[in-house]
Design an enzyme around this catalytic site. Structure first.
Site, mmCIF file in Angstrom:
data_model
loop_
_atom_site.group_PDB
_atom_site.id
_atom_site.type_symbol
_atom_site.label_atom_id
_atom_site.label_comp_id
_atom_site.label_asym_id
_atom_site.label_seq_id
_atom_site.Cartn_x
_atom_site.Cartn_y
_atom_site.Cartn_z
ATOM 1 N N SER A 112 -127.850 86.716 -15.560
ATOM 2 C CA SER A 112 -127.021 86.833 -16.768
ATOM 3 C C SER A 112 -126.984 85.515 -17.542
ATOM 4 O O SER A 112 -127.025 84.434 -16.944
ATOM 5 C CB SER A 112 -125.600 87.204 -16.338
ATOM 6 O OG SER A 112 -124.689 87.010 -17.393
ATOM 7 N N TYR A 138 -127.255 87.355 -24.152
ATOM 8 C CA TYR A 138 -126.194 87.677 -25.113
ATOM 9 C C TYR A 138 -126.521 86.920 -26.383
ATOM 10 O O TYR A 138 -126.933 85.751 -26.317
ATOM 11 C CB TYR A 138 -124.835 87.188 -24.599
ATOM 12 C CG TYR A 138 -124.195 88.085 -23.573
ATOM 13 C CD1 TYR A 138 -123.954 89.427 -23.852
ATOM 14 C CD2 TYR A 138 -123.809 87.599 -22.334
ATOM 15 C CE1 TYR A 138 -123.345 90.258 -22.911
ATOM 16 C CE2 TYR A 138 -123.200 88.418 -21.393
ATOM 17 C CZ TYR A 138 -122.980 89.747 -21.695
ATOM 18 O OH TYR A 138 -122.384 90.561 -20.763
ATOM 19 N N THR A 195 -128.408 92.531 -24.168
ATOM 20 C CA THR A 195 -127.200 93.356 -24.070
ATOM 21 C C THR A 195 -126.621 93.587 -25.459
ATOM 22 O O THR A 195 -126.369 92.641 -26.202
ATOM 23 C CB THR A 195 -126.154 92.672 -23.164
ATOM 24 O OG1 THR A 195 -126.723 92.552 -21.859
ATOM 25 C CG2 THR A 195 -124.878 93.502 -23.070
ATOM 26 N N LYS A 198 -129.985 96.944 -23.474
ATOM 27 C CA LYS A 198 -128.952 97.393 -22.532
ATOM 28 C C LYS A 198 -127.672 97.768 -23.274
ATOM 29 O O LYS A 198 -127.238 97.041 -24.176
ATOM 30 C CB LYS A 198 -128.657 96.267 -21.534
ATOM 31 C CG LYS A 198 -127.576 96.579 -20.512
ATOM 32 C CD LYS A 198 -127.511 95.481 -19.460
ATOM 33 C CE LYS A 198 -126.472 95.767 -18.401
ATOM 34 N NZ LYS A 198 -125.113 95.500 -18.832
ATOM 35 N N HIS A 213 -121.605 99.228 -19.633
ATOM 36 C CA HIS A 213 -121.219 97.905 -19.136
ATOM 37 C C HIS A 213 -120.280 98.029 -17.921
ATOM 38 O O HIS A 213 -119.300 97.298 -17.779
ATOM 39 C CB HIS A 213 -120.538 97.109 -20.263
ATOM 40 C CG HIS A 213 -120.797 95.630 -20.198
ATOM 41 N ND1 HIS A 213 -121.735 94.985 -20.959
ATOM 42 C CD2 HIS A 213 -120.239 94.665 -19.418
ATOM 43 C CE1 HIS A 213 -121.730 93.700 -20.676
ATOM 44 N NE2 HIS A 213 -120.848 93.481 -19.732
HETATM 45 C C1 GLV Z 1 -119.896 90.147 -18.880
HETATM 46 O O1 GLV Z 1 -120.535 89.270 -18.511
HETATM 47 C C2 GLV Z 1 -118.765 90.789 -18.314
HETATM 48 O O2 GLV Z 1 -117.838 90.117 -17.881
HETATM 49 O O3 GLV Z 1 -118.761 92.035 -18.302
#
Ligand code: GLV
Length: 407
Positions: A130, A153, A179, A275, A299
């Site tokens: 991430s 992101y 994302t 995503k 998510h």
């Molecule tokens: C993203 O990283 C989240 O906290 O869902």
């Protein structure tokens, strides 16, 4: 005469080893790892992973809707020589399961992203790092030999984003996961109540909580990686970004649009995965961007509470764009049976987030490996009992009445 071993004759290390062996023997499903993680990880980080937004209705639906899907049992079928091997984006995978990008993974266990990436590499499945990780792209690259995937992101500072993509290119990342469903961060009550930050603030309550988790403390003392290392030191004028909520509110770009996908796709030297697709109209738009795959996802129930579960919308998205773009799936997978159901409904690959985090929080790299083994074993046995030998052959015919009832 049989020598009796009394616990008092054992050293502390031997006793510890026996307890570990006993504990390992009784870890049979992801829930067992979850329970161990709940005991071992500070409340703030366990609850960060183990929560959804607002009422958590979508978060719960992700899991509950899997239970409504029934499997079709077949008998007297040759079950020998089974294979879970498949491909995701043309890449061979030991099973069609990747590790999802999860924020603050290095707070579930010291060096968490590096350990999870190593477990995935050994197992033969993709690990996705991430943007909001604790260990950086370079940290993960330094302990792996095969390419991992990177999740992006989009922030207002496009120069920083461009550099981040270049860093993923330089580290040899073999897919970029963009994302789309987190331009603003939805409210997760637990994070507010716990005053979530990385590193954690050293108030009395946090200190007491951490002191009761010695394994976690030890793993954190052994590393210097305790902040968002993809970001700190890479963005001009930012040296404190410990609050995820504050950082996303200030930096994430609420203007992100379909037009941005083109430059991101061109800048990255590899396949692009979009995503956060949960709607057929968006799936059609996504397929037109030239991206290589989409992830049907809400998510993990952490963004739009009240939206349908990922598994509920998967069939209609497969019907709309299944012949145009590769379809991946995440949300609510807690077992190999769930993986199988998503595959039967048309996903080419799936992702696990929380099962990996529970494994990591429970016992570091070994725990992640164990989580993958549990999922693989459940997938393999379920496939056999459904009368299939190759994971790539699973389809709706393996579901009871093709899972047509009630739809
Ligand atoms: C993203 O990283 C989240 O906290 O869902």
């Amino acid at each position: 005469m049989v020598a009796r071993i009394s616990p008092v004759m054992l050293t502390q290390a031997q006793r510890y080893q026996i307890i570990r062996k006993y504990a390992m023997k009784h870890i049979l499903e992801i829930k067992d790892l979850q329970e161990l993680a709940r005991r071992r990880v500070p409340k703030m980080f366990y609850e960060y992973a183990n929560s959804g937004s607002w009422t958590e209705t979508t978060y719960r639906a992700n899991e509950e809707d899997f239970k409504k899907i029934k499997l079709r049992q077949r008998v007297a079928v040759d079950m020998t020589n089974r294979s879970l091997e498949s491909t995701m984006l043309g890449q061979t995978v030991a099973m069609p399961v990747a590790v999802a990008p999860t924020g603050l993974t290095g707070m579930q266990h010291g060096d968490g992203e590096m350990l999870a990436a190593k477990a995935c590499e050994e197992f033969g499945i993709p690990f996705t790092l991430s943007t909001m990780s604790i260990c950086s792209i370079e940290d993960v690259a330094s302990v792996t030999t095969k390419p991992f995937w990177f999740q992006l992101y989009v922030m207002k500072d496009r120069e920083f984003i461009g550099n981040l993509i270049d860093r993923a290119n330089n580290a040899g990342c073999s897919a970029l996961v963009l994302t789309l469903d987190l331009q603003i961060l939805a409210q997760r009550h637990a994070d507010h109540r716990n005053d979530l930050s990385a590193p954690p603030k050293l108030g009395l309550w946090n200190l007491l909580d951490m002191a009761s988790r010695p394994r976690w403390c030890l793993s954190m003392l052994k590393t210097r990686r305790r902040e968002f290392r993809n970001i700190v030191g890479h963005v001009k004028g930012v040296d404190d970004m410990s609050s995820l909520a504050q950082w996303t509110a200030d930096q994430f770009d609420p203007k992100l649009s379909w037009d941005d996908i083109e430059w991101i796709r061109k800048r990255f030297d590899g396949p692009l995965i979009l995503k956060g697709i949960l709607d057929t109209q968006d799936a059609i738009m996504a397929a037109k961007t030239g991206a290589d795959a989409i992830i049907v996802s809400n998510h993990g129930g952490r963004q739009l509470d009240g939206a349908p579960s990922s598994i509920e919308v998967l069939p209609e998205i497969v019907e709309a764009v299944g012949d145009k773009i590769e379809i991946h799936f995440d949300g609510g997978i807690r077992s190999g049976q769930d993986v199988l159901k998503a595959l039967c409904l048309g996903a080419k690959g799936t992702y696990i987030g929380r099962p990996m985090l529970y494994g990591l929080g429970a016992m570091g790299q070994k725990g992640v490996t164990l989580a993958l083994e549990i999922i693989a074993k459940e997938l393999d046995m379920t496939m056999a009992l459904c009368g299939e030998r190759e994971v790539v052959n699973l389809d709706r015919t393996n579901l009871y009445h093709g899972h047509k009832t009630g739809r």
